[in-house]
Design an enzyme around this catalytic site. Structure first.
Site, mmCIF file in Angstrom:
data_model
loop_
_atom_site.group_PDB
_atom_site.id
_atom_site.type_symbol
_atom_site.label_atom_id
_atom_site.label_comp_id
_atom_site.label_asym_id
_atom_site.label_seq_id
_atom_site.Cartn_x
_atom_site.Cartn_y
_atom_site.Cartn_z
ATOM 1 C CD GLU A 1 -18.047 -8.062 26.282
ATOM 2 O OE1 GLU A 1 -18.812 -8.372 27.182
ATOM 3 O OE2 GLU A 1 -18.454 -7.130 25.400
ATOM 4 C CG HIS B 1 -26.395 -14.995 27.918
ATOM 5 N ND1 HIS B 1 -27.312 -14.334 27.013
ATOM 6 C CD2 HIS B 1 -25.920 -13.877 28.805
ATOM 7 C CE1 HIS B 1 -27.355 -12.955 27.062
ATOM 8 N NE2 HIS B 1 -26.528 -12.810 28.168
ATOM 9 C CG HIS C 1 -1.929 -1.207 1.266
ATOM 10 N ND1 HIS C 1 -3.187 -1.086 0.817
ATOM 11 C CD2 HIS C 1 -1.587 -2.524 1.584
ATOM 12 C CE1 HIS C 1 -3.714 -2.204 0.785
ATOM 13 N NE2 HIS C 1 -2.934 -3.220 1.303
ATOM 14 C CG HIS D 1 -6.166 2.238 0.384
ATOM 15 N ND1 HIS D 1 -5.718 1.135 0.898
ATOM 16 C CD2 HIS D 1 -6.947 2.787 1.593
ATOM 17 C CE1 HIS D 1 -5.930 0.722 2.142
ATOM 18 N NE2 HIS D 1 -6.835 1.971 2.616
#
Length: 672
Positions: A421, A483, A41, A272
Site C-alpha cells: 500500500e 479490519h 545538511h 550529516h
C-alpha cells in the site's frame, strides 16, 4: 537508444579535472548557503557533487528554458535533506527562477529554497522529498508512467530516463522494499538509482543498525547492479553509461565520503546533521582549491554549467518538430493526455449512469457502484489507469475489458501493485507527477495508515491521485476490529488539501468519481462500503450535488425542527429516522454530507441554508472527530466511540447503537 538521448549525452568537455571543477561549484554553494542559514545538511551536496556533475554534465536530458517539456529526463533527490545539491544544480544550469538571491535565502520564509525540495516552489523540482524513501517510490511511478506513455505514443515522443539519488536512510525505510520489488518485477529499464554509499546516518555509522548488503538486496529484486568510486568521474561515467543499456532497473552504489574535504568532520555523522565547524568548512574549500568569496561562482565555472544547461534546447526543439509532424490524431491524443483535463465526455458518461441508477434504484455496495462508475469512465478518459494492493476483486478497481501491465507489455491500464500500500500510493504520486496519466488504485480503508505518508505528500504537492478505499466501517462484518475502520475517515479529513468522499448510494458514488477527476490539484479518497446499501437519490438531477460537499436530501413542509446529517451507509438511517419522526409530527430535514472539504469551500449563504438553524444530529459509523463544527454546542452524534467487533454487520450496527431508532431518539431529545 534514440538520437534524442545520444545528443543529450554528448560531453561538453572531458576529463576528471573538468568534472571535479563542476562538482566543486555545487559543493561551495551548498556550504555557503547552509552556513549562512545556520541550518541544513552538508553531507549530500559535499558528498554527491561528483555524481551530480557527471550525471548532469554528460547524461541528463533537460532544458531550463522549457522545464516542463514532456520528454525531459526526470531527476529525483530522494535524500531530500540534501536539497542544496538540487538548488545548486538549478542555479548553475540556468533555471530562471533559481537565482543567486534564492540560494542566499536558503531555508528562509518565502524563498523557493525550502529545507527540502518542494514541488511547485521552483521549476525543475519534480517531486517533494524529505520523508525518506518517498522519492525513490515516486521515481518508480515516474518510470512506470514513462513506459506506459511510450507504449502508447512510441519512442519519437516518449523516451526518457528517471534518475534518482538515494541515501542510506531511503533504503532503510520500509517503503524502499516495496518500491524496489515492484520496479524489479516490472523490469523498468529506464530507471537508474544512484546510491550515496557513505555508511553514515545521523546517529553514527550505519553499522549501528544495519548489516544489509544493498547491492545484493537490489540484485535479489531483479535489478542490474554495479559499484563505483563516487568521487571518480571516470568510474561514475562508465557506470551510468553501462546501466543506460540494460533492460532492468539499475542500482549504482557510489562509494562516497560524507562531508568530503572537511578535515576531522569528513566521514562522520557531524557532516550529516549536527554540523561542521567554520574551520572545517574553510578547510574543505581550501582542499577544493576554491579561493573565491561567499556565493561567488567564477565565470569559467558558471559558463561551463550554463553551457550544459543550454545543451538541451536543440534536443527539445527536435522533439517538438517530431510532435508537430506526428499524425494529427496521435498528436492531439498526446497533448490532451499531458494536459490531463477531464471534461464533457466524462460528464456525459456519468449523467447517463446516474439516469440509469435513478431508474433502476439498485441496492448495491458503493464499492460495486464505484466499479460501475469506472466502467462508464474508462472508455472516455483514456488517461485513467488503475490498480490495487492485491485486492482487485474486493475493491472493484478493474473493469472486465481492461488488461494489466506486464514486464513485457505496458499497453495495459491496470497495475497489480501487490501487497504494497505505501509503495503503491507513492508510485501513484510519481505517475501523476510525470503527467499524461491519471492514477487510481484500491485497498481497504483500514490500511489507509499504510498509505498515509504518501497521501499526505500528494496533498502537499497538490496532485490528482484517486485512492479507492473500501470496507469502510463495522459494516464489513465478521473480519472484526482489525479490519473495521473507526478513526480512519476522521484522520484523513485532518489532512489539508485532501478530498474525502463517503458516498451513500450509486448516484452519489458516480458523482464522487466525477468530482475527484475534475479536481486537478487535489488528491481524493473514495470511502466505500462492503455491504449493499439502498438507493437514496431516487430522482434525477443534472447537477452534481456531491461536488457541493453537502446538500439537502429532503426538506419537510412547514420548516424543519431538527436537521439530520449523515454520510455513506448511514444516510439511509437518517432517511428512516425522518420518516419515523414525521409520523410523530416532528419535522426533520435530511442532509447528505459526502465531502466535508467541498462543503466547507461553498459560499457561506449556501452552507447556512443547508445546515439551517434547527438543532442537529449527525450519524456516521465512525468516531465523532471532525463533526463538531457542524453540530454546534447542542448537537448529538450517533456513531462509534471505540473499536468494533466480529459479527454480522446488521448485528454490529444494533450492538453499537447506530440505528434509525437511535437517530430518531436523539432528535426527540433535541426538539423536546
Amino acid at each position: 537508444m534514440t538520437d534524442t538521448n545520444a545528443s543529450a549525452a554528448q560531453s561538453p568537455a572531458s576529463g576528471q579535472a573538468f568534472d571535479r571543477m563542476l562538482a566543486h561549484a555545487i559543493r561551495v554553494l551548498g556550504i555557503d548557503a547552509i552556513e549562512s542559514a545556520k541550518s541544513g545538511h552538508f553531507g549530500v551536496p559535499m558528498g554527491m557533487a561528483d555524481i551530480a556533475a557527471v550525471l548532469f554534465g554528460h547524461f541528463m536530458k533537460f532544458d531550463p528554458t522549457a522545464p516542463n517539456w514532456p520528454d525531459r529526463d526526470r531527476f529525483v533527490l530522494s535524500n531530500g535533506h540534501g536539497s542544496m545539491l538540487q538548488y545548486a544544480l538549478l542555479y548553475l544550469t540556468g533555471y530562471e527562477d533559481m537565482t543567486l538571491d534564492q540560494i542566499r535565502s536558503f531555508r528562509q520564509l518565502g524563498s523557493k529554497t525550502a529545507g527540502h525540495p518542494e514541488y511547485g516552489h521552483a521549476t525543475g523540482i519534480e517531486t517533494t522529498t524529505g520523508p525518506l524513501g518517498q522519492g525513490l517510490a515516486n521515481a518508480v511511478g515516474m518510470a512506470i508512467a514513462e513506459r506506459m506513455m511510450n507504449a502508447r505514443y512510441g519512442d519519437d515522443l516518449v523516451d526518457h530516463y528517471t534518475y534518482c539519488f538515494v541515501g542510506d536512510g531511503c533504503l532503510m525505510e520500509g517503503i524502499s522494499h516495496e518500491a524496489i520489488d515492484l520496479a524489479g518485477h516490472l523490469k523498468l529499464g529506464k530507471l537508474i538509482v544512484l546510491f550515496d554509499d557513505n555508511q553514515i546516518s545521523i546517529d553514527g555509522p550505519t553499522s549501528l543498525t544495519s548489516d544489509m548488503d544493498q547491492v545484493k538486496r537490489f540484485e535479489a529484486a531483479g535489478w542490474s547492479v554495479r559499484t563505483c568510486d563516487g568521487h571518480n568521474a571516470d568510474e561514475i561515467y562508465a557506470a551510468i553509461e553501462a546501466e543506460r543499456k540494460t533492460d532492468r532497473p539499475s542500482f549504482i552504489a557510489c562509494k562516497t565520503i560524507i562531508g568530503l574535504g572537511a578535515g576531522a568532520g569528513a566521514g562522520t555523522a557531524r557532516a550529516h546533521g549536527e554540523g561542521l565547524t567554520a574551520e572545517e568548512l574553510a578547510g574543505a574549500k581550501q582542499s577544493y582549491g576554491w579561493e573565491h568569496g561567499h556565493f561567488v561562482v567564477p565565470e569559467r565555472e558558471l559558463s561551463a554549467w550554463r553551457a550544459i544547461g543550454s545543451r538541451g534546447a536543440q534536443v527539445r526543439k527536435n522533439w517538438e518538430r517530431r510532435l508537430a509532424q506526428a499524425p494529427a490524431d496521435r498528436r492531439e491524443s498526446f497533448e490532451k493526455a499531458v494536459a490531463g483535463h477531464v471534461g464533457a465526455e466524462a460528464e456525459a458518461a456519468i449523467a447517463a449512469l446516474k439516469a440509469k441508477h435513478v431508474t433502476e434504484k439498485p441496492k448495491i455496495a458503493t464499492r460495486v457502484a464505484s466499479q460501475k462508475a469506472l466502467e462508464a469512465l474508462l472508455p472516455v478518459v483514456p488517461g485513467l489507469v488503475g490498480g490495487s494492493a492485491d485486492l482487485t476483486g474486493s475493491v472493484g478497481t478493474k473493469a472486465a475489458d481492461i488488461k494489466a501491465l506486464t514486464p513485457t507489455d505496458f499497453t495495459g491500464r491496470y497495475i497489480h501493485y501487490g501487497i504494497r500500500e505505501h509503495g503503491m500510493a507513492a508510485a501513484m504520486n510519481g505517475i501523476a507527477l510525470h503527467k499524461g496519466l491519471i492514477p487510481y488504485a484500491g485497498t481497504f480503508l483500514a490500511f489507509a495508515d499504510y498509505s498515509r505518508p504518501s497521501i499526505r505528500l500528494g496533498a502537499l504537492m497538490g496532485i490528482r491521485v484517486i485512492h479507492v478505499m473500501t470496507h469502510d466501517s463495522i459494516g464489513l462484518g465478521q473480519d472484526g476490529p482489525t479490519h473495521q475502520p473507526v478513526e480512519h475517515v476522521a484522520s484523513l479529513r485532518a489532512i489539508p488539501n485532501l478530498l474525502v468522499f463517503r458516498p451513500a448510494d450509486p448516484v452519489e458514488t458516480a458523482e464522487a468519481w466525477l468530482a475527484a477527476l475534475q479536481h486537478e490539484t487535489t488528491p481524493s479518497v473514495l470511502v466505500l462500503t462492503r455491504q449493499a446499501v439502498p438507493a437514496v437519490r431516487t430522482t434525477d438531477s443534472s447537477e452534481n450535488l456531491v461536488a457541493k460537499g453537502g446538500y439537502v436530501l429532503s426538506e419537510p413542509e412547514g420548516g424543519r425542527q431538527v436537521t439530520l446529517l449523515a454520510t455513506g451507509s448511514e444516510l439511509q438511517l437518517a432517511v428512516k429516522a425522518a420518516e419515523t419522526l414525521a409520523a410523530e409530527g416532528i419535522r426533520a430535514a435530511v442532509v447528505s454530507m459526502p465531502c466535508f472539504e467541498l462543503f466547507d469551500a461553498q459560499p457561506a449563504d449556501y452552507r447556512k441554508a443547508v445546515l439551517g438553524t434547527a438543532p442537529r444530529v449527525a450519524v456516521e459509523a465512525a468516531v465523532r472527530q471532525s463533526w463538531d463544527r457542524y453540530l454546534g454546542d447542542e448537537g448529538e452524534f450517533i456513531g462509534m466511540s471505540g473499536f468494533g467487533a466480529s459479527g454480522p454487520a446488521e448485528k454490529l450496527f444494533e450492538h453499537f447503537g447506530i440505528t434509525a431508532d437511535a437517530v430518531a431518539g436523539a432528535a426527540r431529545r433535541l426538539v423536546g
